[in-house]
Design a protein around this motif. Structure first.
Motif, PDB file in Angstrom:
ATOM      1  N   ASP A   1       0.854  -1.212   0.046  1.00  0.00           N
ATOM      2  CA  ASP A   1       0.048   0.021   0.123  1.00  0.00           C
ATOM      3  C   ASP A   1       1.069   1.294   0.084  1.00  0.00           C
ATOM      4  N   PRO A   2       0.513   2.364  -0.544  1.00  0.00           N
ATOM      5  CA  PRO A   2       1.162   3.571  -0.595  1.00  0.00           C
ATOM      6  C   PRO A   2       1.985   3.859   0.998  1.00  0.00           C
ATOM      7  N   ASP A   3       1.568   3.731   1.904  1.00  0.00           N
ATOM      8  CA  ASP A   3       2.136   4.093   3.171  1.00  0.00           C
ATOM      9  C   ASP A   3       3.399   3.012   3.515  1.00  0.00           C
ATOM     10  N   GLU A   4       3.100   1.731   2.932  1.00  0.00           N
ATOM     11  CA  GLU A   4       4.112   0.676   2.994  1.00  0.00           C
ATOM     12  C   GLU A   4       5.438   1.097   2.085  1.00  0.00           C
TER      13      GLU A   4
ATOM     14  N   THR B   1       6.107   4.228   0.982  1.00  0.00           N
ATOM     15  CA  THR B   1       6.851   5.298   1.325  1.00  0.00           C
ATOM     16  C   THR B   1       8.003   4.966   2.407  1.00  0.00           C
ATOM     17  N   GLU B   2       7.346   4.000   3.301  1.00  0.00           N
ATOM     18  CA  GLU B   2       8.498   3.499   4.343  1.00  0.00           C
ATOM     19  C   GLU B   2       9.893   2.702   3.768  1.00  0.00           C
TER      20      GLU B   2
ATOM     21  N   GLU C   1      11.814   5.387   2.015  1.00  0.00           N
ATOM     22  CA  GLU C   1      12.458   6.042   3.235  1.00  0.00           C
ATOM     23  C   GLU C   1      14.021   5.259   3.490  1.00  0.00           C
TER      24      GLU C   1
END
Length: 81
Positions: free
Chosen positions: A39-42, A44-45, A48
């Motif tokens: 998912d987009p949050d994962e 992003t992590e 990073e």
């Protein structure tokens, strides 16, 4: 094998969005087709963590500091596992 062990395995890597709103990392090698959806949050992590690793690698004297490519980029090379 660990993160610092080299390998002669060649693989292609594709990264891009899916039509389901996920981010896919697709790894293709001889006998392996591995789609990894996040998912987009994962995603992003993961991005990073990659950027943090880039900074450490640059500080250690690795890489040439080339510019990154945009989404959906296809890359090929040896896997370093």
């Amino acid at each position: 094998m660990g993160i610092n062990s080299e390998s002669d395995i060649a693989a292609n890597l594709q990264i891009g969005p899916t039509d389901q709103g996920m981010v896919r990392i697709y790894v293709e090698a001889e006998g392996v087709d591995l789609p990894l959806d996040f998912d987009p949050d994962e995603a992003t992590e993961i991005a990073e963590e990659l950027m943090a690793a880039v900074e450490v690698a640059r500080a250690a004297g690795g890489g040439s500091g080339g510019s990154p490519q945009g989404g959906g980029a296809k890359r090929g090379g040896k896997a370093r596992r």
